[in-house]
Design a protein around this motif. Sequence first.
Motif, PDB file in Angstrom:
ATOM      1  N   MET B   2     -45.899   1.082 107.326  1.00  0.00           N
ATOM      2  CA  MET B   2     -46.783   0.582 106.278  1.00  0.00           C
ATOM      3  C   MET B   2     -46.904   1.554 105.129  1.00  0.00           C
ATOM      4  O   MET B   2     -46.840   1.220 103.952  1.00  0.00           O
ATOM      5  CB  MET B   2     -48.161   0.333 106.930  1.00  0.00           C
ATOM      6  CG  MET B   2     -49.124  -0.425 106.053  1.00  0.00           C
ATOM      7  SD  MET B   2     -48.549  -2.118 105.813  1.00  0.00           S
ATOM      8  CE  MET B   2     -49.624  -2.572 104.493  1.00  0.00           C
ATOM      9  N   ASN B   3     -47.036   2.833 105.510  1.00  0.00           N
ATOM     10  CA  ASN B   3     -47.230   3.879 104.507  1.00  0.00           C
ATOM     11  C   ASN B   3     -46.027   4.027 103.597  1.00  0.00           C
ATOM     12  O   ASN B   3     -46.164   4.154 102.385  1.00  0.00           O
ATOM     13  CB  ASN B   3     -47.513   5.215 105.200  1.00  0.00           C
ATOM     14  CG  ASN B   3     -49.013   5.320 105.516  1.00  0.00           C
ATOM     15  OD1 ASN B   3     -49.782   4.491 105.034  1.00  0.00           O
ATOM     16  ND2 ASN B   3     -49.362   6.304 106.315  1.00  0.00           N
ATOM     17  N   THR B   4     -44.847   4.021 104.212  1.00  0.00           N
ATOM     18  CA  THR B   4     -43.627   4.178 103.412  1.00  0.00           C
ATOM     19  C   THR B   4     -43.558   3.089 102.342  1.00  0.00           C
ATOM     20  O   THR B   4     -43.294   3.344 101.164  1.00  0.00           O
ATOM     21  CB  THR B   4     -42.381   4.068 104.301  1.00  0.00           C
ATOM     22  OG1 THR B   4     -42.697   4.499 105.598  1.00  0.00           O
ATOM     23  CG2 THR B   4     -41.239   4.842 103.709  1.00  0.00           C
ATOM     24  N   THR B   5     -43.827   1.888 102.769  1.00  0.00           N
ATOM     25  CA  THR B   5     -43.801   0.770 101.809  1.00  0.00           C
ATOM     26  C   THR B   5     -44.773   1.009 100.676  1.00  0.00           C
ATOM     27  O   THR B   5     -44.438   0.895  99.494  1.00  0.00           O
ATOM     28  CB  THR B   5     -44.189  -0.533 102.538  1.00  0.00           C
ATOM     29  OG1 THR B   5     -43.384  -0.657 103.693  1.00  0.00           O
ATOM     30  CG2 THR B   5     -43.976  -1.728 101.612  1.00  0.00           C
ATOM     31  N   MET B   6     -45.978   1.383 101.093  1.00  0.00           N
ATOM     32  CA  MET B   6     -47.011   1.598 100.088  1.00  0.00           C
ATOM     33  C   MET B   6     -46.608   2.672  99.113  1.00  0.00           C
ATOM     34  O   MET B   6     -46.709   2.509  97.888  1.00  0.00           O
ATOM     35  CB  MET B   6     -48.312   1.990 100.829  1.00  0.00           C
ATOM     36  CG  MET B   6     -49.544   1.771  99.999  1.00  0.00           C
ATOM     37  SD  MET B   6     -49.693   0.017  99.583  1.00  0.00           S
ATOM     38  CE  MET B   6     -50.791   0.174  98.229  1.00  0.00           C
ATOM     39  N   GLU B   7     -46.078   3.790  99.691  1.00  0.00           N
ATOM     40  CA  GLU B   7     -45.679   4.892  98.813  1.00  0.00           C
ATOM     41  C   GLU B   7     -44.591   4.439  97.848  1.00  0.00           C
ATOM     42  O   GLU B   7     -44.626   4.743  96.649  1.00  0.00           O
ATOM     43  CB  GLU B   7     -45.189   6.080  99.665  1.00  0.00           C
ATOM     44  CG  GLU B   7     -46.323   6.899 100.252  1.00  0.00           C
ATOM     45  CD  GLU B   7     -45.858   7.725 101.455  1.00  0.00           C
ATOM     46  OE1 GLU B   7     -44.632   7.818 101.685  1.00  0.00           O
ATOM     47  OE2 GLU B   7     -46.738   8.257 102.158  1.00  0.00           O
ATOM     48  N   ARG B  53     -38.986  -3.574 103.706  1.00  0.00           N
ATOM     49  CA  ARG B  53     -40.172  -3.926 104.489  1.00  0.00           C
ATOM     50  C   ARG B  53     -39.908  -5.172 105.343  1.00  0.00           C
ATOM     51  O   ARG B  53     -40.271  -5.256 106.478  1.00  0.00           O
ATOM     52  CB  ARG B  53     -41.337  -4.169 103.508  1.00  0.00           C
ATOM     53  CG  ARG B  53     -42.531  -4.908 104.092  1.00  0.00           C
ATOM     54  CD  ARG B  53     -43.302  -4.015 105.076  1.00  0.00           C
ATOM     55  NE  ARG B  53     -44.436  -4.730 105.654  1.00  0.00           N
ATOM     56  CZ  ARG B  53     -44.357  -5.646 106.603  1.00  0.00           C
ATOM     57  NH1 ARG B  53     -43.185  -5.973 107.074  1.00  0.00           N
ATOM     58  NH2 ARG B  53     -45.449  -6.213 107.068  1.00  0.00           N
TER      59      ARG B  53
END
Lengths: 620, 101, 492
Positions: B2-7, B53
Amino acid sequence: MQWIYLIPALPFLGALLLVLASGRIGKTGVTLIGCGSVGIAALVTIVAGLQFMNSGQAGYVQHLWDWVSIGTFRIGMDLRLDALSLVFTFVITFVGFLIHVYSTGYMADDPDFARFFACMNLFVGAMLLLVLGDNLLLLYFGWEGVGLCSYLLIGFWYKDPANGAAARKAFIVTRVGDTAMAIALFLLVQHTGSLQLGTVLARAQELWTTGDPTVVLIAFLLLGGAVGKSAQLPLQTWLPDAMAGPTPVSALIHAATMVTAGVYLIARTNALFVLSPSAQAAVAIVGAITLLLAGCSAFVQTDIKRVLAYSTISQIGYMFLALGVGAWSAAIFHFMTHAFFKALLFLGAGAIIVALHHEQDMFKMGGLRKSLPGVFLVFLIGSASLAALPFVTSGFYSKDQIVWLAGAAAGGNAFYSLAAVLGAFITAAYTARMIFLVFFGQEKTHVHHKPGPVMMAPLYILAVLSTLAGFIELPHTLGHLTLLSDFVSPVLPGVVTVHGGVALEWGMQALTLGLVALATWLAWRLLAAPFPDGLKQFLKNGWGFDDAYNVMFVQPFVKLAKINRRDVIDKIYTGLAAVTRGFHRAMSATQSGILRWYVMGIVMGAVIILSVIIWREYAV
Amino acid sequence: MMNTTMEGLVLAGILFVLGLISMLIRRNIIFMLISVEIMLNAAGLAFIVAAARWGQPEGQVMFMFILAMAAAEVSVGLALILQIYHQLKTLDSDEASKMRG
Amino acid sequence: MMLPVFILLPVLGAFLAWLASAVNKTLPRWVALLVMLAGLAISAGMWWQVQDDIYFIGDRWLQTYELPWMPRFGISFSLALDGLSLLMLVLTFFLGALSVMVSWKEIKERSGFFHFNLLFVIGGIAGVFLTMDLFLFYFFWEVMLIPMYFLIGIWGHGNRLYAALKFFLFTQAGGLLMLLAILGLYFVHASATGTFTFSYFALLNTPMAVETGRWLMLGFLVAFIVKLPAFPFHTWLPDAHTEAPTAGSVILAGLLLKTGAYGILRFVIPIFPEASQFFATWVMLLGAIGILYGGKLAYAQTDFKRLVAYTSVSHMGFVLVGAFAFNPLAYQGVVMQMITHGISTGALFMIAGSLYERLHTRELEQMGGLWPALPKMGVVTMVFVMASLGLPGLGNFIAEFLILAGSWQAAPWITVAATAGLVVATIYSLRIMQKVFFGTSLREYKLPDLSLREMLMMAPLIAAIIWLGVYPQPVINVAQRAMPSVAVHSTK
């Protein structure tokens, strides 16, 4: 009788030839065609008339072709010869021929000789169609046709704009009446399903009882048409101005024939008027008032032709009065005698006018008794007839009949009698005044050239007719002869006298005689007498009708037309275009060409859209 | 995950805003072109991240399109800029504006 | 099988005329004239053949022609001819031939393209009068629009672009509304019966809700009364007429306006009988207003062609009054009015053109006293001025009398107003004569009177208008069967 189609066809043919051959046939050719066609038509009329009288038929109808035929609505090109149309046809062709002959002299120097005769022939043709038509649509055809010719001939000398204005006034004012008549025709089509005279009148008897609102409306509308054409109140204003035309035109169209078309119409549709007593009373009232008003106006005119014009209005008023009280044949009788003596007077006046180099002011004439003795003689005969000089003139017999019947007939009353007697008095007065002014006293304008035989011959013939025509119908007091009323009795109902008989007739005759004498004396006395200026001007201008109409109708129309020349409706569309153009301006103002503004615009748009989406997603 | 996508998305957003701001404040047309390139790449990055994602290939296909389009755009844009410079002797976009709407 | 000829002849002729301009400048004129005369001969020949039997026996449709075009959508190249179409075709080619003749001297530039457009308009008009497929009808409706736009825009007078654009926008806006209504009708018909078709005969009996019918009818009606034009959609007409070349004015007044009247008789009333009855009073009222308003404006104009243009507004008001009176007399009157107005107004425009050729002005104030110089033209003008004011003996009288006699039975008060229009007509018509021919001339004119070519144009017009005035029966016989059937129901 099978030749009756030639009666209107010949003048039409003459007119056509004269138009097509314009300028190629010379004066002799024009004279031959112009007079010849009407002359032959007159001969055919006489032959057909004799045949008709021998045949003993009530009416002879000639079917030429189907004019308009839609389902059950059938209108033919049908000509009808019966007593009424024969009297009119005879007067039209015969007087018309005399006036044509006279015109060859009167118009001899006019460059538009051919055009004049083309119009005159066209007029005679249309007028004949009017009286010979077997249905009201054909009658209307002739009715409008004579209106056109009247327009063309009043404005014959087109260079003067005043003549053009008079011509247009005549056409437009009569058209107002024609419109009423057209509506009457629509009503007849609706209710009787036909315009054929016999059918219409027969159906009217079946459909309506006396006083039915529909038939009363129809009769009033027909009366509207009649007052327009016959220059009766309230549409009389065009006739005095119509004197702008050449004098033979005034004689033929504006005295002898066309202006009596209204009389013909009412006589022709008499059954409708009998069914609507109020409309018939209106005819009498219109006639009575008109004859008085016009008579008063005639008394103060200075232009000899205008005197005669007002006199014509007044005399037709007599005919209307006669029709209104139910004295149908008396009206026709007066029409006939009037046609003779008024044509005579106009042609005589024309002879004087030519002799004095187109001088029409009576106050500049005078003393012509000596220099124009022939004209004086015939003019005197005509005037005597107009003034109804007893016993020797035709005018006496015809007018006396009306004066008597105005009181004595079924529809008559004391008011009509009074108007008729008073009218006779005024008539005598203005006639005498005219004679005194023109032929007596000092000679003020020198006579240039005397009228030739071409002009004098018709005058003599008409003078004889003006005298003799009266003897076909003699009053009870003087031998009681009823040739004319017997002749027209199959077409027109006889008169019913109720209010006193022969005694009243005696009284009336005596009264008339006394009044004529008194009026002549008075006219002589009044010649030099001062007349209140204001009143004089008021009467001279025809009781202010012209001014009133000018203020009421003409000026508002012209003003409205002027204001709205550019069409206010168009403003809506140009306004729409202007609004669109405004938007276009506003939009193109954003196209500044500065790139960063565009980017800013895109960004702002994106932000707004995103925020709307987000707000919709999360706010709810 | 989730974090990677957000970043990734945040990075794409920052890049896009940077490109946008430089687009707005620059007047030199060449720099504006570069800013557009940055914004395009930011969008491309967002596609890649989204594709990663969901494990779907469409995002990468989309980036291919963007690349091709960006290349074409640059070449046409540069050609136009060259022309503008020849004609007007300036690379200032405000100066070059001839529209008076 | 003759029917496509009426459309193909002018269309092929159009291309031929354009090609012919490569040879020389007069050849296109001859090509156009021959095409028109051929069309006139064929249509008049058909009239001659049928004029007796049509009234007594036989089917209403004299000839039909059908060719599938896009069967999937129910579109076919379907033509049919009845009395009304036949009369309109004769009029089309008659005025078409005259408009070629009238531009013989006037059009000097690009004569090939001019005659291409002229013939193409005629082709479009013939199509409109013949087609019985609503899609095709719309197609022809647009076909006649564009060449007309060029005719006004290229060969017109001073303000021609404005006028051409205005003409285009007005008719196009109306046309689009009609397209919407056609599509609406198409789908209504499909949902009611399950067949998708644009065929007139099928759509004629479309069952539809009262409300729907009224809206669709309005769509058609607006297109047609813009074209007619009726108050308050008339304002394109004066501009278009004034700026168009003479031939353009003749075709506009004589034929294009008639397509509006034709549309009302052919489509609006038969397809939407209920809605037509419902709106009848209002439409007649518009007609009566148009008669008086157009007449009043005509009186105020100082430009000859503009004046005549407003008289068209006035005369076309009679068409509306008559068409919505639902009475056999009035219907015959409308047909007569379409023909006679085409002739009389066409002739007045030709006269205006001839005067312009000689005087280089259309301003009435600068004319006057022309009778001595131009007596023949004066006589001709007098005839048509009299026709325009409805003098009996000329065709217009029959038309107006029948219309008013018929409409009287439907709406007396509106008829009274319309009849008052006859007085107004007198006022403006006589003003033409006075301003142009009577009075004194401002300067000494040395002008050539009507040339042989002009006499050849005017003579048939005069003959026709008099013939229609004294013997209109051939027209009535032919048109009788073609009248909307509503008429039969409403007669007592």
